[in-house]
Design a protein around this motif. Structure first.
Motif, PDB file in Angstrom:
ATOM      1  N   ASP A 112       0.837  -1.207   0.000  1.00  0.00           N
ATOM      2  CA  ASP A 112       0.000   0.000   0.000  1.00  0.00           C
ATOM      3  C   ASP A 112       0.871   1.256   0.000  1.00  0.00           C
ATOM      4  N   PHE A 113       1.914   1.243   0.795  1.00  0.00           N
ATOM      5  CA  PHE A 113       2.812   2.390   0.860  1.00  0.00           C
ATOM      6  C   PHE A 113       3.528   2.601  -0.469  1.00  0.00           C
ATOM      7  N   LEU A 114       4.088   1.519  -1.031  1.00  0.00           N
ATOM      8  CA  LEU A 114       4.822   1.634  -2.284  1.00  0.00           C
ATOM      9  C   LEU A 114       3.935   2.114  -3.432  1.00  0.00           C
ATOM     10  N   GLU A 115       2.674   1.736  -3.402  1.00  0.00           N
ATOM     11  CA  GLU A 115       1.746   2.091  -4.477  1.00  0.00           C
ATOM     12  C   GLU A 115       1.056   3.439  -4.244  1.00  0.00           C
ATOM     13  N   SER A 116       1.328   4.081  -3.117  1.00  0.00           N
ATOM     14  CA  SER A 116       0.612   5.304  -2.739  1.00  0.00           C
ATOM     15  C   SER A 116       0.970   6.526  -3.584  1.00  0.00           C
ATOM     16  N   GLY A 117       2.138   6.518  -4.176  1.00  0.00           N
ATOM     17  CA  GLY A 117       2.585   7.695  -4.897  1.00  0.00           C
ATOM     18  C   GLY A 117       3.143   8.779  -3.987  1.00  0.00           C
ATOM     19  N   ASN A 118       3.317   8.465  -2.689  1.00  0.00           N
ATOM     20  CA  ASN A 118       3.776   9.451  -1.712  1.00  0.00           C
ATOM     21  C   ASN A 118       5.230   9.275  -1.276  1.00  0.00           C
ATOM     22  N   LEU A 119       5.974   8.438  -1.951  1.00  0.00           N
ATOM     23  CA  LEU A 119       7.336   8.168  -1.494  1.00  0.00           C
ATOM     24  C   LEU A 119       8.207   9.426  -1.499  1.00  0.00           C
ATOM     25  N   ASP A 120       8.105  10.229  -2.554  1.00  0.00           N
ATOM     26  CA  ASP A 120       8.947  11.423  -2.628  1.00  0.00           C
ATOM     27  C   ASP A 120       8.586  12.472  -1.581  1.00  0.00           C
ATOM     28  N   GLY A 121       7.355  12.453  -1.100  1.00  0.00           N
ATOM     29  CA  GLY A 121       6.928  13.409  -0.092  1.00  0.00           C
ATOM     30  C   GLY A 121       7.084  12.908   1.336  1.00  0.00           C
ATOM     31  N   THR A 122       7.685  11.741   1.495  1.00  0.00           N
ATOM     32  CA  THR A 122       7.842  11.152   2.819  1.00  0.00           C
ATOM     33  C   THR A 122       9.231  11.436   3.364  1.00  0.00           C
ATOM     34  N   ALA A 123       9.289  12.084   4.524  1.00  0.00           N
ATOM     35  CA  ALA A 123      10.564  12.437   5.149  1.00  0.00           C
ATOM     36  C   ALA A 123      11.134  11.287   5.968  1.00  0.00           C
ATOM     37  N   CYS A 124      10.257  10.410   6.486  1.00  0.00           N
ATOM     38  CA  CYS A 124      10.676   9.283   7.325  1.00  0.00           C
ATOM     39  C   CYS A 124       9.556   8.258   7.353  1.00  0.00           C
ATOM     40  N   ALA A 125       9.936   6.984   7.453  1.00  0.00           N
ATOM     41  CA  ALA A 125       8.944   5.917   7.561  1.00  0.00           C
ATOM     42  C   ALA A 125       9.139   5.169   8.877  1.00  0.00           C
ATOM     43  N   ILE A 126       8.029   4.909   9.547  1.00  0.00           N
ATOM     44  CA  ILE A 126       8.009   4.056  10.736  1.00  0.00           C
ATOM     45  C   ILE A 126       7.462   2.723  10.248  1.00  0.00           C
ATOM     46  N   LEU A 127       8.284   1.682  10.304  1.00  0.00           N
ATOM     47  CA  LEU A 127       7.924   0.389   9.735  1.00  0.00           C
ATOM     48  C   LEU A 127       7.858  -0.699  10.785  1.00  0.00           C
ATOM     49  N   ASP A 128       6.817  -1.518  10.688  1.00  0.00           N
ATOM     50  CA  ASP A 128       6.755  -2.747  11.461  1.00  0.00           C
ATOM     51  C   ASP A 128       7.621  -3.772  10.741  1.00  0.00           C
ATOM     52  N   MET A 129       8.238  -4.656  11.468  1.00  0.00           N
ATOM     53  CA  MET A 129       9.057  -5.690  10.859  1.00  0.00           C
ATOM     54  C   MET A 129       8.186  -6.788  10.249  1.00  0.00           C
ATOM     55  N   GLN A 130       7.151  -7.205  10.982  1.00  0.00           N
ATOM     56  CA  GLN A 130       6.286  -8.302  10.539  1.00  0.00           C
ATOM     57  C   GLN A 130       5.077  -7.737   9.812  1.00  0.00           C
ATOM     58  N   LEU A 131       5.155  -7.667   8.501  1.00  0.00           N
ATOM     59  CA  LEU A 131       4.051  -7.173   7.685  1.00  0.00           C
ATOM     60  C   LEU A 131       3.558  -8.297   6.782  1.00  0.00           C
ATOM     61  N   PRO A 132       2.285  -8.271   6.413  1.00  0.00           N
ATOM     62  CA  PRO A 132       1.808  -9.256   5.442  1.00  0.00           C
ATOM     63  C   PRO A 132       2.422  -8.942   4.081  1.00  0.00           C
ATOM     64  N   GLY A 133       2.724  -9.946   3.310  1.00  0.00           N
ATOM     65  CA  GLY A 133       3.357  -9.709   2.012  1.00  0.00           C
ATOM     66  C   GLY A 133       4.809  -9.328   2.211  1.00  0.00           C
ATOM     67  N   LEU A 134       5.202  -8.196   1.661  1.00  0.00           N
ATOM     68  CA  LEU A 134       6.562  -7.698   1.773  1.00  0.00           C
ATOM     69  C   LEU A 134       6.837  -7.302   3.221  1.00  0.00           C
ATOM     70  N   ASN A 135       7.871  -7.885   3.841  1.00  0.00           N
ATOM     71  CA  ASN A 135       8.146  -7.570   5.247  1.00  0.00           C
ATOM     72  C   ASN A 135       8.928  -6.260   5.377  1.00  0.00           C
ATOM     73  N   GLY A 136       9.099  -5.815   6.611  1.00  0.00           N
ATOM     74  CA  GLY A 136       9.735  -4.531   6.869  1.00  0.00           C
ATOM     75  C   GLY A 136      11.161  -4.440   6.363  1.00  0.00           C
ATOM     76  N   PHE A 137      11.940  -5.516   6.506  1.00  0.00           N
ATOM     77  CA  PHE A 137      13.330  -5.480   6.045  1.00  0.00           C
ATOM     78  C   PHE A 137      13.387  -5.370   4.525  1.00  0.00           C
ATOM     79  N   ASP A 138      12.534  -6.116   3.832  1.00  0.00           N
ATOM     80  CA  ASP A 138      12.510  -6.024   2.368  1.00  0.00           C
ATOM     81  C   ASP A 138      12.074  -4.634   1.914  1.00  0.00           C
ATOM     82  N   LEU A 139      11.119  -4.042   2.628  1.00  0.00           N
ATOM     83  CA  LEU A 139      10.707  -2.678   2.311  1.00  0.00           C
ATOM     84  C   LEU A 139      11.866  -1.714   2.558  1.00  0.00           C
ATOM     85  N   GLN A 140      12.593  -1.896   3.639  1.00  0.00           N
ATOM     86  CA  GLN A 140      13.751  -1.044   3.920  1.00  0.00           C
ATOM     87  C   GLN A 140      14.741  -1.115   2.756  1.00  0.00           C
TER      88      GLN A 140
END
Length: 116
Positions: A34-62
């Motif tokens: 959802d985050f990757l598809e949001s179109g808001n990546l360039d406007g995001t100054a920082c992300a707070i990520l959970d490690m255990q996510l459904p689908g792509l996990n937090g480390f892979d997102l990092q």
């Protein structure tokens, strides 16, 4: 903007209120996709990520976020204390790795370090 990516809706709302009360604009997402598809990546100054996510996990997102031309600062939060994963995420550039439940000030301090 600060992005909160966690599959626990109650946790997302709680952290959204906390981060918003500190003056940050916040947007929440239930999954990495959802985050990757949001179109808001360039406007995001920082992300707070959970490690255990459904689908792509937090480390892979990092890995995806730090591979971008403008790497995004990341603060990890997790209910699971995993020393290996903690060390791995910090070596990869995470600002902090906080175990849930965490002290509100620890999260806000990490955000201020990330968005300096």
């Amino acid at each position: 903007m600060v992005a909160i990516v966690d599959d626990d809706e109650l946790f997302r709302r709680s952290v959204e209120r906390l981060v918003g009360s500190a003056g940050f604009k916040v947007q929440t997402f239930g999954s990495a996709e959802d985050f990757l598809e949001s179109g808001n990546l360039d406007g995001t100054a920082c992300a707070i990520l959970d490690m255990q996510l459904p689908g792509l996990n937090g480390f892979d997102l990092q890995r995806r976020l730090i591979a971008r031309p403008r790497p995004m600062p990341i603060v990890f939060v997790s209910a699971h204390e995993d020393a290996v994963m903690r060390a791995k995420t910090l070596r990869a550039g995470a600002i902090a790795f906080l175990k849930k439940p965490f002290d509100d000030n620890a999260l806000l301090d990490a955000l201020h370090r990330a968005i300096k």
